[in-house]
Enzyme design. Sequence first.
Site, PDB file in Angstrom:
ATOM      1  N   VAL A  47      20.188  12.153 -33.882  1.00  0.00           N
ATOM      2  CA  VAL A  47      19.966  13.280 -32.791  1.00  0.00           C
ATOM      3  C   VAL A  47      18.755  13.890 -32.891  1.00  0.00           C
ATOM      4  CG1 VAL A  47      20.877  15.020 -34.298  1.00  0.00           C
ATOM      5  CG2 VAL A  47      21.110  15.195 -31.595  1.00  0.00           C
ATOM      6  N   TYR A  81      32.773   3.298 -38.985  1.00  0.00           N
ATOM      7  CA  TYR A  81      31.950   3.552 -40.003  1.00  0.00           C
ATOM      8  C   TYR A  81      32.165   4.323 -41.110  1.00  0.00           C
ATOM      9  CZ  TYR A  81      27.120   5.262 -41.432  1.00  0.00           C
ATOM     10  OH  TYR A  81      26.039   5.602 -41.798  1.00  0.00           O
ATOM     11  N   ARG A  99      31.682  12.395 -27.917  1.00  0.00           N
ATOM     12  CA  ARG A  99      31.762  10.874 -28.319  1.00  0.00           C
ATOM     13  C   ARG A  99      33.223  10.469 -28.974  1.00  0.00           C
ATOM     14  NH1 ARG A  99      26.363  10.167 -31.811  1.00  0.00           N
ATOM     15  NH2 ARG A  99      24.966   9.221 -30.222  1.00  0.00           N
ATOM     16  N   THR A 123      17.274  -3.554 -37.043  1.00  0.00           N
ATOM     17  CA  THR A 123      16.782  -2.176 -36.515  1.00  0.00           C
ATOM     18  C   THR A 123      15.436  -1.599 -37.249  1.00  0.00           C
ATOM     19  OG1 THR A 123      18.303  -0.967 -38.180  1.00  0.00           O
ATOM     20  CG2 THR A 123      19.106  -1.384 -35.957  1.00  0.00           C
ATOM     21  N   GLY A 167      35.849   9.649 -31.720  1.00  0.00           N
ATOM     22  CA  GLY A 167      35.550   9.191 -33.213  1.00  0.00           C
ATOM     23  C   GLY A 167      34.578  10.535 -33.822  1.00  0.00           C
ATOM     24  N   GLU A 168      34.203  11.360 -33.109  1.00  0.00           N
ATOM     25  CA  GLU A 168      33.324  12.475 -33.557  1.00  0.00           C
ATOM     26  C   GLU A 168      33.974  13.360 -34.396  1.00  0.00           C
ATOM     27  OE1 GLU A 168      30.121  12.872 -32.206  1.00  0.00           O
ATOM     28  OE2 GLU A 168      29.833  14.974 -31.872  1.00  0.00           O
ATOM     29  N   LEU A 203      15.263  -7.161 -40.076  1.00  0.00           N
ATOM     30  CA  LEU A 203      14.760  -6.438 -38.865  1.00  0.00           C
ATOM     31  C   LEU A 203      15.537  -6.281 -37.750  1.00  0.00           C
ATOM     32  CD1 LEU A 203      11.296  -8.170 -39.306  1.00  0.00           C
ATOM     33  CD2 LEU A 203      12.181  -6.324 -40.676  1.00  0.00           C
TER      34      LEU A 203
HETATM   35  P1  NAD Z   1      18.054   2.123 -40.325  1.00  0.00           P
HETATM   36  O1  NAD Z   1      18.653   1.550 -39.236  1.00  0.00           O
HETATM   37  O2  NAD Z   1      16.808   2.857 -40.069  1.00  0.00           O
HETATM   38  O3  NAD Z   1      18.042   1.117 -41.671  1.00  0.00           O
HETATM   39  C1  NAD Z   1      18.835  -0.059 -41.960  1.00  0.00           C
HETATM   40  C2  NAD Z   1      17.819  -1.187 -42.292  1.00  0.00           C
HETATM   41  O4  NAD Z   1      18.841  -2.299 -42.655  1.00  0.00           O
HETATM   42  C3  NAD Z   1      17.069  -1.870 -41.100  1.00  0.00           C
HETATM   43  O5  NAD Z   1      15.858  -2.137 -41.464  1.00  0.00           O
HETATM   44  C4  NAD Z   1      17.927  -2.858 -40.816  1.00  0.00           C
HETATM   45  O6  NAD Z   1      16.813  -3.871 -40.001  1.00  0.00           O
HETATM   46  C5  NAD Z   1      18.419  -3.515 -41.881  1.00  0.00           C
HETATM   47  N1  NAD Z   1      19.632  -4.277 -41.795  1.00  0.00           N
HETATM   48  C6  NAD Z   1      20.719  -3.952 -40.867  1.00  0.00           C
HETATM   49  N2  NAD Z   1      21.528  -4.937 -40.950  1.00  0.00           N
HETATM   50  C7  NAD Z   1      21.250  -5.941 -41.719  1.00  0.00           C
HETATM   51  C8  NAD Z   1      21.612  -7.019 -42.263  1.00  0.00           C
HETATM   52  N3  NAD Z   1      22.632  -7.438 -41.900  1.00  0.00           N
HETATM   53  N4  NAD Z   1      20.956  -7.873 -42.976  1.00  0.00           N
HETATM   54  C9  NAD Z   1      19.622  -7.304 -43.764  1.00  0.00           C
HETATM   55  N5  NAD Z   1      19.209  -5.967 -43.232  1.00  0.00           N
HETATM   56  C10 NAD Z   1      19.765  -5.647 -42.285  1.00  0.00           C
HETATM   57  O7  NAD Z   1      19.012   3.048 -40.948  1.00  0.00           O
HETATM   58  P2  NAD Z   1      18.820   4.331 -42.003  1.00  0.00           P
HETATM   59  O8  NAD Z   1      19.115   5.605 -41.469  1.00  0.00           O
HETATM   60  O9  NAD Z   1      17.521   4.290 -42.678  1.00  0.00           O
HETATM   61  O10 NAD Z   1      20.063   3.901 -42.864  1.00  0.00           O
HETATM   62  C11 NAD Z   1      19.999   3.582 -44.179  1.00  0.00           C
HETATM   63  C12 NAD Z   1      21.348   3.560 -44.907  1.00  0.00           C
HETATM   64  O11 NAD Z   1      21.657   5.070 -45.194  1.00  0.00           O
HETATM   65  C13 NAD Z   1      22.486   2.957 -44.141  1.00  0.00           C
HETATM   66  O12 NAD Z   1      23.284   2.343 -44.984  1.00  0.00           O
HETATM   67  C14 NAD Z   1      23.139   4.083 -43.490  1.00  0.00           C
HETATM   68  O13 NAD Z   1      24.468   3.914 -43.297  1.00  0.00           O
HETATM   69  C15 NAD Z   1      22.977   5.267 -44.355  1.00  0.00           C
HETATM   70  N6  NAD Z   1      23.144   6.463 -43.880  1.00  0.00           N
HETATM   71  C16 NAD Z   1      22.288   6.991 -43.014  1.00  0.00           C
HETATM   72  C17 NAD Z   1      22.144   8.297 -42.592  1.00  0.00           C
HETATM   73  C18 NAD Z   1      21.299   9.095 -41.513  1.00  0.00           C
HETATM   74  O14 NAD Z   1      21.561  10.006 -41.084  1.00  0.00           O
HETATM   75  N7  NAD Z   1      20.405   8.237 -41.234  1.00  0.00           N
HETATM   76  C19 NAD Z   1      23.245   9.157 -42.996  1.00  0.00           C
HETATM   77  C20 NAD Z   1      24.175   8.639 -44.007  1.00  0.00           C
HETATM   78  C21 NAD Z   1      24.232   7.347 -44.379  1.00  0.00           C
HETATM   79  C1  UD2 Z   2      27.054  10.245 -38.577  1.00  0.00           C
HETATM   80  C2  UD2 Z   2      26.948  10.578 -40.120  1.00  0.00           C
HETATM   81  C3  UD2 Z   2      25.880  10.591 -41.039  1.00  0.00           C
HETATM   82  C4  UD2 Z   2      25.487   9.070 -40.417  1.00  0.00           C
HETATM   83  C5  UD2 Z   2      25.314   8.792 -39.236  1.00  0.00           C
HETATM   84  C6  UD2 Z   2      24.720   7.197 -39.149  1.00  0.00           C
HETATM   85  C7  UD2 Z   2      28.576  12.450 -39.771  1.00  0.00           C
HETATM   86  C8  UD2 Z   2      29.032  14.038 -40.117  1.00  0.00           C
HETATM   87  N1  UD2 Z   2      27.538  12.107 -40.005  1.00  0.00           N
HETATM   88  O1  UD2 Z   2      26.190  10.959 -38.024  1.00  0.00           O
HETATM   89  O2  UD2 Z   2      25.949  10.824 -42.249  1.00  0.00           O
HETATM   90  O3  UD2 Z   2      26.036   8.168 -41.444  1.00  0.00           O
HETATM   91  O4  UD2 Z   2      26.584   8.881 -38.754  1.00  0.00           O
HETATM   92  O5  UD2 Z   2      23.482   7.057 -39.323  1.00  0.00           O
HETATM   93  O6  UD2 Z   2      29.762  11.578 -39.847  1.00  0.00           O
HETATM   94  N2  UD2 Z   2      24.167  14.005 -30.231  1.00  0.00           N
HETATM   95  C9  UD2 Z   2      24.133  14.539 -28.841  1.00  0.00           C
HETATM   96  N3  UD2 Z   2      23.083  14.054 -28.311  1.00  0.00           N
HETATM   97  C10 UD2 Z   2      22.561  12.716 -28.597  1.00  0.00           C
HETATM   98  C11 UD2 Z   2      22.623  12.347 -29.901  1.00  0.00           C
HETATM   99  C12 UD2 Z   2      23.734  12.772 -30.545  1.00  0.00           C
HETATM  100  O7  UD2 Z   2      24.636  15.691 -28.678  1.00  0.00           O
HETATM  101  O8  UD2 Z   2      21.487  12.422 -27.921  1.00  0.00           O
HETATM  102  C13 UD2 Z   2      25.283  14.725 -30.939  1.00  0.00           C
HETATM  103  C14 UD2 Z   2      26.330  13.785 -31.599  1.00  0.00           C
HETATM  104  O9  UD2 Z   2      27.584  14.017 -30.531  1.00  0.00           O
HETATM  105  C15 UD2 Z   2      26.847  14.550 -32.659  1.00  0.00           C
HETATM  106  C16 UD2 Z   2      25.407  15.076 -33.371  1.00  0.00           C
HETATM  107  O10 UD2 Z   2      24.487  15.042 -32.390  1.00  0.00           O
HETATM  108  O11 UD2 Z   2      27.486  15.476 -32.726  1.00  0.00           O
HETATM  109  C17 UD2 Z   2      24.812  14.073 -34.256  1.00  0.00           C
HETATM  110  O12 UD2 Z   2      24.850  12.984 -33.960  1.00  0.00           O
HETATM  111  P1  UD2 Z   2      23.930  11.630 -34.732  1.00  0.00           P
HETATM  112  O13 UD2 Z   2      24.431  10.306 -33.808  1.00  0.00           O
HETATM  113  O14 UD2 Z   2      22.521  11.820 -35.040  1.00  0.00           O
HETATM  114  O15 UD2 Z   2      24.907  11.599 -36.055  1.00  0.00           O
HETATM  115  P2  UD2 Z   2      26.347  11.485 -36.340  1.00  0.00           P
HETATM  116  O16 UD2 Z   2      26.749  13.061 -36.757  1.00  0.00           O
HETATM  117  O17 UD2 Z   2      27.379  10.758 -35.756  1.00  0.00           O
END
Ligand code: NAD
Ligand code: UD2
Length: 303
Positions: free
Chosen positions: A183, A139, A266, A36, A268-269, A34
């Site tokens: 975003v 990441y 950012r 996030t 590492g963007e 929990l």
């Molecule tokens: P999220 O933060 O909503 O969900 C992550 C969940 O993992 C949360 O419920 C958090 O409490 C739990 N968690 C974190 N660290 C933990 C730990 N040490 N032990 C147990 N639970 C833990 O994120 P999400 O967007 O649902 O992402 C899910 C997965 O998808 C992640 O692996 C993320 O890296 C990957 N991912 C997400 C996106 C995206 O755009 N949201 C894109 C690419 C990959």
């Molecule tokens: C990365 C990964 C995605 C996922 C995520 C972590 C890439 C291409 N994507 O997303 O797959 O793993 O990390 O969950 O690597 N931004 C703004 N204003 C804001 C917030 C974001 O301008 O208030 C911009 C940010 O600089 C970026 C874009 O929006 O260019 C998307 O940002 P993000 O944080 O939603 O996701 P990103 O691309 O870092």
Amino acid sequence: MARILVTGGCGFIGSHLCAALRVQGDQVLVLDDLSTGTEANLAPGATLLLGDISDREVVREVMSEVDACYHLAAIASVERGVQDWMGTHRTNLSATIGVFDAARARGVPVVYASSAAVYGSGGTLPLDEASILRPLSAYGADKLGCEQHARVAGHVHGVPTAGLRFFNVFGPRQDPRSPYSGVISIFCDRMRRGEPIDVFGDGMQTRDFVFVGDVVRALVRAMRHASVTAPVFNVCTGRATSVLALGAMIAELCGGEFAVRHRPARQGEIRHSVGAPEWAQERLGLGPAVGLRSGLATTLSWL
Ligand code: NAD
Ligand code: UD2
């Protein structure tokens, strides 16, 4: 009925996955700390075990009770990897190795979350599964590490896995209040309140935004493809949208103006990110992805 472990099942993507697994009649066990996620996200009928995926004993114990595992728990933020390099590494890579290690005792198949961040920059767009992998962030490097250890899990230890490279996922239940959130959730929340949005850099960077419903369909299908060859699949739409164009589309759907505050880019963007969905869609038997406008309307109606 299968018994399924979902790590991170109280998070954004995990909660939608758990709901879909319950609908198809599976027994769902969630391991989440929990950090996030929230208990309010727990799918009806799923069981929550509050714990850390870095705790090897806990992971071993829960793995011994299930037929399959979805490993989604992670610190899902490029920015948090910049702030806390070692801490995010422990959760995002070391704990994933712990999950594969626990799975090897009974050969439990693991479908895990990778990311578009593994591609980094320099690849020819759209990025397909064979594109060059050059992550720019801790990441992304850790997610690539997960893929490499998945190959070890299969080749050395016989653990079937499948990795899904999610691009930028959006939809209901993505927490808009966290500065590390995606975003779309942040922009939707700000515009709903009539507040300005922060754009990092010039706003011309592009992303491939994929709706969470499509991600869940890919996850469910991917379990059938878990194999010791450790396949990885893109989960994306093939459509690139700039951050400024995204802001304009959300503003239009909210029926209002939008004010932008430009902030420094950012660290590492990645500049441009768009994936090729075809190979995964064909292998996993997926239909066309939900359109951005329609997914945004669903997200806004949830807020
Ligand atoms: P999220 O933060 O909503 O969900 C992550 C969940 O993992 C949360 O419920 C958090 O409490 C739990 N968690 C974190 N660290 C933990 C730990 N040490 N032990 C147990 N639970 C833990 O994120 P999400 O967007 O649902 O992402 C899910 C997965 O998808 C992640 O692996 C993320 O890296 C990957 N991912 C997400 C996106 C995206 O755009 N949201 C894109 C690419 C990959
Ligand atoms: C990365 C990964 C995605 C996922 C995520 C972590 C890439 C291409 N994507 O997303 O797959 O793993 O990390 O969950 O690597 N931004 C703004 N204003 C804001 C917030 C974001 O301008 O208030 C911009 C940010 O600089 C970026 C874009 O929006 O260019 C998307 O940002 P993000 O944080 O939603 O996701 P990103 O691309 O870092």
